[in-house]
Design an enzyme around this catalytic site. Structure first.
Site, PDB file in Angstrom:
ATOM      1  N   LYS A 186       8.945 -15.871  15.643  1.00  0.00           N
ATOM      2  CA  LYS A 186       9.037 -17.317  15.885  1.00  0.00           C
ATOM      3  C   LYS A 186      10.164 -17.925  15.063  1.00  0.00           C
ATOM      4  O   LYS A 186      10.861 -18.842  15.513  1.00  0.00           O
ATOM      5  CB  LYS A 186       7.705 -17.993  15.532  1.00  0.00           C
TER       6      LYS A 186
ATOM      7  N   LYS B 250      -4.379  -8.113   2.867  1.00  0.00           N
ATOM      8  CA  LYS B 250      -3.296  -7.883   1.908  1.00  0.00           C
ATOM      9  C   LYS B 250      -2.107  -8.798   2.158  1.00  0.00           C
ATOM     10  O   LYS B 250      -1.485  -9.282   1.235  1.00  0.00           O
ATOM     11  CB  LYS B 250      -2.864  -6.415   1.928  1.00  0.00           C
TER      12      LYS B 250
ATOM     13  N   GLY C 217       0.760  -1.233   0.000  1.00  0.00           N
ATOM     14  CA  GLY C 217       0.000   0.000   0.000  1.00  0.00           C
ATOM     15  C   GLY C 217       0.791   1.282   0.000  1.00  0.00           C
ATOM     16  O   GLY C 217       1.621   1.567  -0.874  1.00  0.00           O
TER      17      GLY C 217
ATOM     18  N   HIS D  53       8.987   9.078  51.421  1.00  0.00           N
ATOM     19  CA  HIS D  53       8.625   7.651  51.417  1.00  0.00           C
ATOM     20  C   HIS D  53       7.138   7.442  51.123  1.00  0.00           C
ATOM     21  O   HIS D  53       6.451   6.677  51.796  1.00  0.00           O
ATOM     22  CB  HIS D  53       9.022   6.988  52.733  1.00  0.00           C
TER      23      HIS D  53
END
Length: 528
Positions: A140, A69, A38, A280
């Site tokens: 992966k 796509k 695109g 604190h």
């Protein structure tokens, strides 16, 4: 699977095109064939680079407004195929699938779309489907593909290729881990947004995600590792802050600064200046004033000893007068919505002091999520955005509070919301005069607050502690009259508390006998 893999073919599909042409040019310079989709394809082609449209690879045009796509075997086969697996290689050859060596995808700007307040359908259309699928596939298959999810990743890939003639296994693994984290954070943002839109307070799965903003030297203690992540929530504070000067922020600095800024935001800057001094994660002094200087001086009077080395938060633009007063004692961090140039110049002489400007104040009434880890999981609750006004108060004693007492009680109850339980606040004329925090007994908190007020009187040369004639706020109900009687002994003449104890009648009776006023809010503000 080999260590160094040359870049012969790259697939690029980016929403944010910052640096796109430079990266595409560098890849082409390495001899890589470019494939794109695109608008990305159009931008690369316009720059005069040779690039193949993904449609010519798949044999299908982009369709359904670009929703479909890259979801095709010739794309995902090229991403997932194990090049050293004979069966995979045969399938690639049979079906005309070519592998990719680099995938560069940054996702549709879902988080930014939500942040700008887009409507439901616009947000839905900015949920990327093909992008996360490709990123996860490439991650992966890190043994054969380097995956980039932002421009920084592309810079790392190009540097690796320049140094080694290709991408290294070490870099590909690192990028794969980041890629899974990116898609995880993306999905977390979507699922959280969806649950909020459906007003689902306890979704079956709660995903959390964030982007690294800053690595920290260590956590609460030196043996603990730590880092600061931002979630994308549009809330002014430490996540939006720009550090103008000072040392690197620590874990404790960030935690305390967040507590300080959330507290001071309770006070509308249009109504009064306000300053909170935190140590604190608990306030040691909070006050309103006509100016920041006045508010700071009154807040400091509450406990000037604890304020040393503390955090100062302001609800207005920091000015020179306030900066000069703050600079008189050692302060770790100052945080404000903005700062004058003169104020910045004052702090420039304090090289270690961190000055943060946030661009605005957080909305104390806005919803949000608060998360705390426990063994094996985490607890999630809505942010305590409860607020109490004069019309919410129930007067339960014979003695009626004066308008000034009501104003001070509301002020004190706002502060109590940000003090660790059990919390007792003594306040007078829009300033805290004694704070008791984090005690196991509410009676002890009342005693601590009284002692703090006595110490402040001694330090400032006052004849009496300012608890004389003060109001007292308790974050939760008094289970017995003893806590309330401690407030009476400290000099309080009015008390604000949630009510709701089975012994409320006993506590009210004790207040009547002491001839003080007491109101119930019906709202508790525990903060553990």
């Amino acid at each position: 699977m080999t260590d160094i893999l040359p870049i012969k073919r790259a697939l690029i599909s980016v929403s944010d095109k910052t640096g796109l042409i430079e990266h595409a040019t560098a890849l082409a310079g390495l001899g890589a064939a470019l494939v794109s989709t695109g608008g990305t394809h159009a931008a690369i082609a316009k720059a005069g680079l040779k690039v193949e449209d993904v449609s010519s690879v798949t044999g299908f045009p982009e369709m359904m407004d670009g929703r479909v796509k890259t979801l095709h075997p010739k794309v995902h086969g090229g991403l997932l195929a194990l090049r050293d697996n004979a069966e995979h290689a045969a399938a690639m050859k049979e079906h005309g699938i070519e592998g990719f060596d680099v995938l560069y995808v940054n996702l549709y700007p879902f988080e930014a779309t939500v942040a700008r307040g887009a409507d439901f359908e616009t947000c839905i259309e900015n949920i990327d489907i093909g992008g996360p699928a490709m990123i996860r596939a490439a991650a992966k298959n890190y043994g054969f593909i380097a995956v980039a999810t932002d421009a920084e990743d592309m810079e790392a890939i190009l540097a690796d290729a320049k140094a080694h003639g290709g991408t290294t296994m070490a870099l590909r693994k690192k990028l794969a881990a980041k890629a899974f984290a990116r898609t995880g954070a993306y999905d977390a943002a979507i699922s959280t947004w969806y649950a909020d839109r459906l007003e689902d307070k306890a979704p079956a799965y709660r995903a959390l995600g964030g982007k690294l903003k800053q690595s920290l030297r260590y956590g609460e203690n030196p043996h603990q590792s730590a880092a600061f992540y931002v979630t994308g929530e549009q809330r002014f504070g430490v996540a939006t802050a720009k550090q103008l000067q000072g040392k690197e922020l620590s874990y404790n600095n960030l935690n305390d600064t967040d507590a300080a800024f959330e507290l001071v935001a309770e006070f509308d800057p249009k109504q009064s200046a306000a300053v909170a001094i935190i140590k604190h994660a608990n306030p040691c002094g909070v006050a309103e004033g006509a100016t920041l200087l006045e508010a700071y001086q009154r807040a400091l009077e509450c406990d000037s000893v604890s304020a040393f080395g503390g955090i100062v938060a302001l609800n207005r633009r920091l000015d020179k007068a306030a900066a000069e007063a703050i600079a008189e004692i050692f302060t770790e961090v100052v945080i404000a919505p903005e700062a004058d140039e003169d104020a910045v110049a004052v702090f420039a002489k304090k090289k270690n002091l961190r000055l943060l400007v946030t661009g605005g104040l957080p909305d104390p009434a806005a919803p949000g999520l608060f998360v705390k880890t426990v063994a094996g999981g985490f607890l999630a609750q809505s942010r305590d955005n409860g607020r109490v006004g004069a019309s919410d108060l129930k007067i339960v004693t014979k003695k009626q509070p004066t308008p000034q007492q009501i104003a001070d009680m509301i002020f004190a109850f706002k502060v109590a919301k940000h003090v660790k339980s059990n919390a007792i606040i003594y306040a007078k004329d829009g300033a805290t005069v004694g704070i008791g925090a984090g005690q196991m007994s509410r009676v002890d908190s009342a005693r601590v607050a009284r002692r703090k007020a006595e110490d402040a009187a001694h330090a400032n040369g006052w004849s009496d502690p300012k608890t004389i004639g003060s109001v007292c706020a308790s974050d939760a109900f008094f289970p017995f009259p003893d806590g309330l009687l401690q407030a009476v002994q400290a000099g309080s003449t009015a008390v604000i508390q949630p009510g709701g104890s089975i012994r409320d009648d006993e506590v009210i009776k004790a207040a009547d006998e002491a001839e003080i006023a007491m109101v119930f809010t019906g709202m508790r503000h525990f903060r553990h």
